[in-house]
Design a protein around this motif. Structure first.
Motif, PDB file in Angstrom:
ATOM      1  N   ALA A  61      28.672 -24.093  10.273  1.00 18.18           N
ATOM      2  CA  ALA A  61      27.750 -23.237   9.527  1.00 18.18           C
ATOM      3  C   ALA A  61      27.309 -22.019  10.336  1.00 18.18           C
ATOM      4  O   ALA A  61      27.349 -20.883   9.842  1.00 18.18           O
ATOM      5  CB  ALA A  61      26.523 -24.043   9.095  1.00 18.18           C
ATOM      6  N   THR A  62      26.895 -22.213  11.579  1.00 18.32           N
ATOM      7  CA  THR A  62      26.404 -21.100  12.384  1.00 18.32           C
ATOM      8  C   THR A  62      27.521 -20.130  12.765  1.00 18.32           C
ATOM      9  O   THR A  62      27.306 -18.925  12.867  1.00 18.32           O
ATOM     10  CB  THR A  62      25.722 -21.612  13.661  1.00 18.32           C
ATOM     11  N   LYS A  63      28.720 -20.653  12.956  1.00 15.27           N
ATOM     12  CA  LYS A  63      29.847 -19.785  13.321  1.00 15.27           C
ATOM     13  C   LYS A  63      30.229 -18.872  12.159  1.00 15.27           C
ATOM     14  O   LYS A  63      30.500 -17.675  12.357  1.00 15.27           O
ATOM     15  CB  LYS A  63      31.035 -20.639  13.750  1.00 15.27           C
ATOM     16  N   ILE A  64      30.251 -19.424  10.942  1.00 11.34           N
ATOM     17  CA  ILE A  64      30.579 -18.609   9.767  1.00 11.34           C
ATOM     18  C   ILE A  64      29.473 -17.594   9.500  1.00 11.34           C
ATOM     19  O   ILE A  64      29.742 -16.431   9.160  1.00 11.34           O
ATOM     20  CB  ILE A  64      30.795 -19.499   8.534  1.00 11.34           C
ATOM     21  N   LYS A 122      33.312 -12.663   0.912  1.00  8.91           N
ATOM     22  CA  LYS A 122      33.668 -11.604  -0.023  1.00  8.91           C
ATOM     23  C   LYS A 122      35.156 -11.605  -0.341  1.00  8.91           C
ATOM     24  O   LYS A 122      35.598 -10.956  -1.291  1.00  8.91           O
ATOM     25  CB  LYS A 122      33.265 -10.240   0.562  1.00  8.91           C
ATOM     26  N   LYS A 123      35.928 -12.321   0.464  1.00  8.79           N
ATOM     27  CA  LYS A 123      37.366 -12.364   0.254  1.00  8.79           C
ATOM     28  C   LYS A 123      37.717 -13.468  -0.734  1.00  8.79           C
ATOM     29  O   LYS A 123      37.137 -14.550  -0.717  1.00  8.79           O
ATOM     30  CB  LYS A 123      38.080 -12.613   1.587  1.00  8.79           C
ATOM     31  N   LYS A 124      38.695 -13.210  -1.582  1.00  9.96           N
ATOM     32  CA  LYS A 124      39.113 -14.188  -2.566  1.00  9.96           C
ATOM     33  C   LYS A 124      39.981 -15.257  -1.896  1.00  9.96           C
ATOM     34  O   LYS A 124      40.724 -15.000  -0.972  1.00  9.96           O
ATOM     35  CB  LYS A 124      39.886 -13.510  -3.694  1.00  9.96           C
ATOM     36  N   ASN A 125      39.841 -16.474  -2.420  1.00  9.22           N
ATOM     37  CA  ASN A 125      40.661 -17.605  -1.973  1.00  9.22           C
ATOM     38  C   ASN A 125      40.447 -17.973  -0.504  1.00  9.22           C
ATOM     39  O   ASN A 125      41.320 -18.576   0.121  1.00  9.22           O
ATOM     40  CB  ASN A 125      42.150 -17.321  -2.207  1.00  9.22           C
ATOM     41  N   THR A 126      39.301 -17.606   0.055  1.00  9.77           N
ATOM     42  CA  THR A 126      38.997 -17.996   1.429  1.00  9.77           C
ATOM     43  C   THR A 126      38.673 -19.488   1.472  1.00  9.77           C
ATOM     44  O   THR A 126      37.883 -19.990   0.679  1.00  9.77           O
ATOM     45  CB  THR A 126      37.792 -17.210   1.966  1.00  9.77           C
ATOM     46  N   GLN A 127      39.292 -20.194   2.393  1.00  6.95           N
ATOM     47  CA  GLN A 127      39.030 -21.614   2.583  1.00  6.95           C
ATOM     48  C   GLN A 127      38.496 -21.830   3.995  1.00  6.95           C
ATOM     49  O   GLN A 127      39.071 -21.341   4.965  1.00  6.95           O
ATOM     50  CB  GLN A 127      40.299 -22.441   2.359  1.00  6.95           C
ATOM     51  N   ILE A 128      37.403 -22.548   4.079  1.00  5.51           N
ATOM     52  CA  ILE A 128      36.730 -22.777   5.360  1.00  5.51           C
ATOM     53  C   ILE A 128      36.675 -24.280   5.614  1.00  5.51           C
ATOM     54  O   ILE A 128      36.145 -25.038   4.804  1.00  5.51           O
ATOM     55  CB  ILE A 128      35.300 -22.204   5.353  1.00  5.51           C
ATOM     56  N   GLY A 129      37.235 -24.709   6.734  1.00  8.53           N
ATOM     57  CA  GLY A 129      37.226 -26.134   7.045  1.00  8.53           C
ATOM     58  C   GLY A 129      37.216 -26.375   8.537  1.00  8.53           C
ATOM     59  O   GLY A 129      37.077 -25.447   9.338  1.00  8.53           O
ATOM     60  N   THR A 130      37.368 -27.628   8.905  1.00  5.68           N
ATOM     61  CA  THR A 130      37.393 -28.010  10.314  1.00  5.68           C
ATOM     62  C   THR A 130      38.761 -28.599  10.654  1.00  5.68           C
ATOM     63  O   THR A 130      39.684 -28.563   9.844  1.00  5.68           O
ATOM     64  CB  THR A 130      36.271 -29.013  10.618  1.00  5.68           C
ATOM     65  N   PHE A 175      43.177 -29.947   0.233  1.00  9.98           N
ATOM     66  CA  PHE A 175      42.164 -29.324   1.100  1.00  9.98           C
ATOM     67  C   PHE A 175      40.899 -30.152   0.946  1.00  9.98           C
ATOM     68  O   PHE A 175      40.125 -29.971   0.006  1.00  9.98           O
ATOM     69  CB  PHE A 175      41.935 -27.875   0.688  1.00  9.98           C
ATOM     70  N   ALA A 176      40.724 -31.096   1.849  1.00 14.16           N
ATOM     71  CA  ALA A 176      39.627 -32.062   1.692  1.00 14.16           C
ATOM     72  C   ALA A 176      39.184 -32.573   3.053  1.00 14.16           C
ATOM     73  O   ALA A 176      39.839 -32.347   4.078  1.00 14.16           O
ATOM     74  CB  ALA A 176      40.067 -33.225   0.804  1.00 14.16           C
ATOM     75  N   THR A 201      30.056 -20.118   0.239  1.00 16.42           N
ATOM     76  CA  THR A 201      30.183 -20.602  -1.133  1.00 16.42           C
ATOM     77  C   THR A 201      30.820 -21.992  -1.158  1.00 16.42           C
ATOM     78  O   THR A 201      31.692 -22.303  -0.332  1.00 16.42           O
ATOM     79  CB  THR A 201      31.050 -19.648  -1.973  1.00 16.42           C
ATOM     80  N   ALA A 202      30.387 -22.813  -2.099  1.00 18.09           N
ATOM     81  CA  ALA A 202      30.858 -24.199  -2.172  1.00 18.09           C
ATOM     82  C   ALA A 202      32.354 -24.273  -2.452  1.00 18.09           C
ATOM     83  O   ALA A 202      33.048 -25.172  -1.931  1.00 18.09           O
ATOM     84  CB  ALA A 202      30.087 -24.959  -3.251  1.00 18.09           C
ATOM     85  N   ASP A 203      32.889 -23.332  -3.245  1.00 10.82           N
ATOM     86  CA  ASP A 203      34.303 -23.406  -3.588  1.00 10.82           C
ATOM     87  C   ASP A 203      35.225 -23.031  -2.425  1.00 10.82           C
ATOM     88  O   ASP A 203      36.448 -23.198  -2.513  1.00 10.82           O
ATOM     89  CB  ASP A 203      34.617 -22.528  -4.799  1.00 10.82           C
ATOM     90  N   SER A 204      34.658 -22.531  -1.324  1.00  9.71           N
ATOM     91  CA  SER A 204      35.476 -22.228  -0.146  1.00  9.71           C
ATOM     92  C   SER A 204      35.568 -23.419   0.797  1.00  9.71           C
ATOM     93  O   SER A 204      36.348 -23.404   1.754  1.00  9.71           O
ATOM     94  CB  SER A 204      34.900 -21.033   0.618  1.00  9.71           C
ATOM     95  N   LEU A 205      34.780 -24.466   0.534  1.00 13.59           N
ATOM     96  CA  LEU A 205      34.724 -25.631   1.418  1.00 13.59           C
ATOM     97  C   LEU A 205      35.631 -26.751   0.907  1.00 13.59           C
ATOM     98  O   LEU A 205      35.999 -26.789  -0.262  1.00 13.59           O
ATOM     99  CB  LEU A 205      33.278 -26.133   1.519  1.00 13.59           C
ATOM    100  N   PRO A 206      35.976 -27.706   1.774  1.00 15.48           N
ATOM    101  CA  PRO A 206      36.876 -28.797   1.374  1.00 15.48           C
ATOM    102  C   PRO A 206      36.253 -29.710   0.324  1.00 15.48           C
ATOM    103  O   PRO A 206      35.031 -29.841   0.234  1.00 15.48           O
ATOM    104  CB  PRO A 206      37.100 -29.571   2.684  1.00 15.48           C
ATOM    105  N   LYS A 207      37.109 -30.358  -0.438  1.00 15.65           N
ATOM    106  CA  LYS A 207      36.679 -31.406  -1.358  1.00 15.65           C
ATOM    107  C   LYS A 207      36.171 -32.582  -0.550  1.00 15.65           C
ATOM    108  O   LYS A 207      36.736 -32.927   0.494  1.00 15.65           O
ATOM    109  CB  LYS A 207      37.851 -31.838  -2.237  1.00 15.65           C
ATOM    110  N   LEU A 208      35.101 -33.219  -1.017  1.00 12.98           N
ATOM    111  CA  LEU A 208      34.490 -34.324  -0.287  1.00 12.98           C
ATOM    112  C   LEU A 208      34.921 -35.665  -0.859  1.00 12.98           C
ATOM    113  O   LEU A 208      34.855 -35.885  -2.071  1.00 12.98           O
ATOM    114  CB  LEU A 208      32.963 -34.214  -0.338  1.00 12.98           C
TER     115      LEU A 208
END
Length: 358
Positions: A34-37, A51-59, A74-75, A105-112
């Motif tokens: 969270a802090t890095k993003i 702001k970028k489309k289709n950005t995915q953020i994970g670990t 992507f989970a 945004t929630a849609d950029s994060l992995p499925k839980l």
């Protein structure tokens, strides 16, 4: 990186820190995703990730799964999601308030998903064949606990190489105002919780001995540690570095002279570990009322029978151990197998493999 995002940490208000502790169980620091993003978005406003489309953020585990499944899945699981500082430990979902605070945004994060789920199947990942089911993703500390059959309330695992003790609190979510971390043990639809206690240890000193004085690991030298006179003892203090996101500790040695022997330094380091653990357990008992009836330990330090016996003596609690460094692998494999009924019964550790210190 952690140092860069550390500046954002200094600007956070105390109210936000309380919210993060309450919602995620974590103490605020600059290491989580969270802090890095947040820092990246603030430093590059024109090219912000959100702001970028289709950005995915994970670990890390998200990236591995994504590639193992041929970029189809992507989970992540709950135990890894909690370390992002965006996961609500009570609802087992991404927290909208924290997402807004960190501009994610929630849609950029992995499925839980729970840890024991069918995350997908291998696809196009050489050298593995296709269609191997991936049925477990779990954080290493939780995996260690399950690997030692820690399914019940107050079951624990002292992980020496992680400077951490994880304790099963069952269906009870225990949260404190100190540095104790609340986390999840949820591996299916039933909510389960745990707490983690991190203890500063004189790791640099022990690393020195493991490389330069390997003979001190022998059974004979363990007895020599026990036979040292009290007037030959040293005192070693270990504390976490202020504002450090890592488990690094600073160490001080008191009582060293020109005649000090390596065995004296080693004994002082091992005793300091035991006393630090004792202090952590006492603090936990005072703050939560949670007491441990037995301590299970693993890691290379279990080679020091002196340490485990001394720990049992000052805790007045039985300590069991096994010289196994990969309990996390055992726990993960067991959970993956249980998802497919390959292991229909709870994993048990053979008593002949355990060493008891009373």
């Amino acid at each position: 990186n952690a140092k860069s995002s550390n500046q954002w940490k200094l600007n956070a208000n105390r109210e936000l820190q309380k919210i993060i502790k309450q919602k995620t169980g974590l103490n605020f620091n600059s290491k989580p995703l969270a802090t890095k993003i947040k820092w990246l978005n603030e430093k590059s406003l024109e090219n912000s990730l959100y702001k970028k489309k289709n950005t995915q953020i994970g670990t890390c585990e998200t990236w591995l799964l994504y590639n193992l499944t041929g970029k189809k899945t992507f989970a992540t699981d709950y135990t890894n999601a909690i370390k992002t500082m965006l996961f609500n430990i009570s609802t087992l979902n991404w927290d909208n308030e924290l997402l807004k605070e960190f501009s994610i945004t929630a849609d950029s994060l992995p499925k839980l998903l729970p840890a024991t789920s069918t995350f997908g199947h291998t696809s196009g990942f050489v050298p593995l064949p296709d269609n191997i089911p991936i049925t477990c993703i779990i954080s290493k500390n939780q995996a260690c606990l399950y690997g030692s059959n820690g399914h019940n309330f107050s079951d624990n695992h002292l992980i020496f190489h992680e400077s951490c003790t994880i304790i099963n609190t069952g269906t009870k979510l225990i949260q404190t105002e100190d540095d104790t971390i609340s986390t999840t043990l949820t591996i299916n639809e039933d909510k389960r919780f745990a707490i983690e206690i991190h203890t500063p240890m004189p790791t640099p000193i022990l690393n020195l001995f493991s490389e330069a004085h390997k003979e001190l690991l022998s059974a004979e030298k363990n007895k020599e540690l026990t036979d040292l006179k009290e007037d030959e003892d040293l005192t070693i203090f270990s504390v976490f570095k202020k504002n450090s996101p890592s488990i690094c500790a600073q160490n001080s040695i008191i009582g060293i002279t020109n005649n000090t022997k390596p065995t004296q330094i080693l004994k002082g380091a091992l005793e300091s570990i035991a006393f630090q653990i004792k202090e952590s357990f006492e603090k936990l008992s005072h703050n939560t009322g949670l007491n441990t009836k037995e301590v299970h330990a693993s890691g290379k330090l279990c080679k020091f029978s002196f340490l485990l016996q001394f720990l049992s003596d000052i805790l007045q609690t039985p300590v069991t151990s096994i010289e196994q460094d990969n309990y996390s692998a055992i726990g993960t494999a067991y959970l993956a197998g249980s998802c497919n009924n390959f292991y229909p019964k709870p994993l048990t550790q053979s008593k002949k493999d355990l060493k008891y210190y009373l």
